[in-house]
Design a protein around this motif. Structure first.
Motif, PDB file in Angstrom:
ATOM      1  N   SER B  21       0.862  -1.190   0.000  1.00 34.19           N
ATOM      2  CA  SER B  21       0.000   0.000   0.000  1.00 34.19           C
ATOM      3  C   SER B  21       0.895   1.236   0.000  1.00 34.19           C
ATOM      4  CB  SER B  21      -0.927   0.008   1.216  1.00 34.19           C
ATOM      5  OG  SER B  21      -0.220   0.349   2.384  1.00 34.19           O
ATOM      6  N   LEU B  30      -6.302  -2.984  -2.740  1.00 37.78           N
ATOM      7  CA  LEU B  30      -5.346  -4.029  -3.110  1.00 37.78           C
ATOM      8  C   LEU B  30      -6.081  -5.344  -3.390  1.00 37.78           C
ATOM      9  CD1 LEU B  30      -2.679  -3.284  -0.369  1.00 37.78           C
ATOM     10  CD2 LEU B  30      -2.553  -2.679  -2.795  1.00 37.78           C
ATOM     11  N   SER B  37     -10.453  -6.676  -4.252  1.00 37.54           N
ATOM     12  CA  SER B  37     -10.068  -5.784  -3.162  1.00 37.54           C
ATOM     13  C   SER B  37     -11.175  -5.754  -2.111  1.00 37.54           C
ATOM     14  CB  SER B  37      -9.847  -4.373  -3.703  1.00 37.54           C
ATOM     15  OG  SER B  37     -11.083  -3.825  -4.145  1.00 37.54           O
TER      16      SER B  37
END
Lengths: 342, 342
Positions: B21, B30, B37
């Protein structure tokens, strides 16, 4: 007195420092020491001898040896290229056969670190004197710790009293305290003809098969069929532990056997790599090899990180011996990960 | 009864899962969960509501939200783009002002994992019923361990008895045994107008500054100067802990706060990522995030490896909290390593 001819043994395979070492890139060619490899450092350490060295390598690494020789400025040398690894007794026999009986040889592995250059040159001078008298000389390293992973030589001055197998911890302590026990360095000095005589006497099968392979060579290349017939024996086993004409030169050389990751960790803890080496760093008691990235450690120590574009190894230094099991597993499961570094 | 409008709060910054990140790639975007995600999973979890969600994000991440919305098949939504983070009270106020007083809102963070979908939908239905009666509803999670890192809500049925700060270990044990204490989930349900009334009553400075920023907006973009005047307060602090009209819906949602590396380690230990996720693996009690390489561990466990092309983090899971100190140091020393992922 003539300087001896340097013989560099470089037959090692790449299992020790995976993933930065591969079958096609053994550890002695990795530029981990201020951008230099152990092979290069071995050549530079011995440049005081002058002359054109003999390099005993193999089919997979002779191009790497040539590159390191060139970088070191050595353009005249003799190559002996083995078809298959047959251990150190045969490798040294080939060098001796190449050099001729009267030539003094200084035989060295290509993967040692020696930091005390003056002491080394002094020890070599003493070895030359003994070898010129017809002795087979080994360098005995003054032990710096009660290591149980090495064999020991018991000596009185230059005279060998006994060779000892890897001791247990108590025995190793006693050896260190005794003052007459030395580690076997793997560095030797002798006249080529004397080595061959002693090999023929104590390991005649190795001697004969080595001579037959040598006579069947094609230029610098040894033949595979004949080589496979040579018994795979170490020079210690075949000659040094059997001959009665061995002499020892005790020395404190700042020697380091960088054969496994733990020994590299110990070396770089003392010799901070950040000063001079681009692909080695030592961070908060952790060693990083091969990385070009920013690395952060939190809450861990005694780790070794070894990385390449295709693989990452995370190992606790005290488990260094277990690396070979992983390597053997990968040979079966992921052979491309141990062969080549893409 | 009308379904509530979904409000997704996505103002978080990227300090939690560095180096995968970054400031420009917060953790909720992510693709760690079978290629999805947490932001995507949040949208999918709530698709049973129908309607066009409101996404409250910021200038740095709204493009990431748009990409995830598109992947999820959501092409109709309302964007509210903050100029600067002002915490959750203001973020929810903007959503409420956008939606209009009579609209029911279901407000959720974008970085939670909820695995019990049926229980979740059942809890939402109960929350809708309470919110339609004018209450401000929070979801109370049945604690699965005596966690000292969360606040607790004491409740009797749907009635709130008290809010409790993060407890010490002994108190946390007592809370768990008691059966009337719940973790505060960060998920809320209420009518937009009721929220704004309660915010105006209990945090009038936040309310007024939020309204002023809202009225000075340019399309979907909130203005920076007016936003900076908004007190940065959490919705818990500004409203939930002060209002007398709060109700709790207790629920067992298979909830996981994946806000730090240790919680991810725990999650993936149970939910083996190798079955479905390309950039997560769990090997010998070690979690690997972001790697596309072959990774081997020897003699280590409980490690988390997080890697990107420019950085590598090696952290013991129990030191997960210390990551933010490294992040803060890097902000000064290597700002490019926390801003962008090259």
């Amino acid at each position: 007195m003539h300087s001896p001819l340097l013989v560099v043994l470089s037959g090692g395979t790449g299992s020790c420092l995976w993933p930065i070492s591969r079958k096609t890139k053994p550890k002695q060619y990795l530029p981990l020491f201020g951008g230099q490899s152990l092979f290069q450092l071995t050549l530079r350490r011995n440049c005081f001898l002058g002359g054109s060295p003999i390099v005993v390598g193999n089919r997979h690494n002779y191009a790497l040896s040539r590159a390191d020789l060139s970088v070191t400025g050595l353009h005249h040398y003799t190559e002996i290229i083995e078809a298959t690894p047959r251990n150190t007794a045969a490798a040294i026999a080939f060098a001796a056969l190449s050099a001729g009986d009267d030539t003094l040889l200084l035989v060295t592995p290509s993967d040692l670190m020696i930091t005390q250059q003056v002491a080394y040159e002094t020890a070599v001078a003493e070895a030359i004197r003994l070898a010129a008298d017809g002795h087979l000389v080994t360098f005995g390293l003054v032990p710096t710790r009660p290591e149980t992973g090495y064999g020991y030589i018991e000596a009185d001055g230059n005279a060998v009293l006994s060779f000892r197998e890897k001791p247990d911890a108590t025995t190793a302590e006693a050896f260190c305290d005794n003052g007459r026990f030395y580690w076997n360095s793997g560095i030797f000095c002798f006249r080529a003809g004397r080595f061959l005589e002693e090999l023929a006497r104590h390991a005649p099968d190795v001697y004969l098969a080595s001579v037959q392979a040598w006579e069947a060579r094609h230029g610098r290349f040894l033949p595979e069929a004949e080589s496979l017939l040579i018994p795979s024996q170490s020079v210690d086993f075949a000659v040094m532990e059997r001959s009665r004409d061995i002499r020892v030169v005790p020395a404190e050389l700042g020697w380091a056997d960088l054969g496994n990751l733990e020994s590299l960790w110990e070396y770089f803890r003392v010799n901070n790599p950040q000063k001079f080496s681009p692909n080695v760093s030592f961070v908060q008691d952790n060693l990083v090899l091969g990385s070009t990235r920013h690395v952060e450690f939190i809450g861990v120590k005694n780790l070794i990180i070894v990385e390449t574009p295709d693989a990452l190894l995370v190992i606790d230094k005290s488990n260094s011996q277990a690396e070979k099991h992983v390597y053997e597993r990968l040979e079966t499961e992921w052979p491309e990960l141990v062969e080549y570094l893409r």
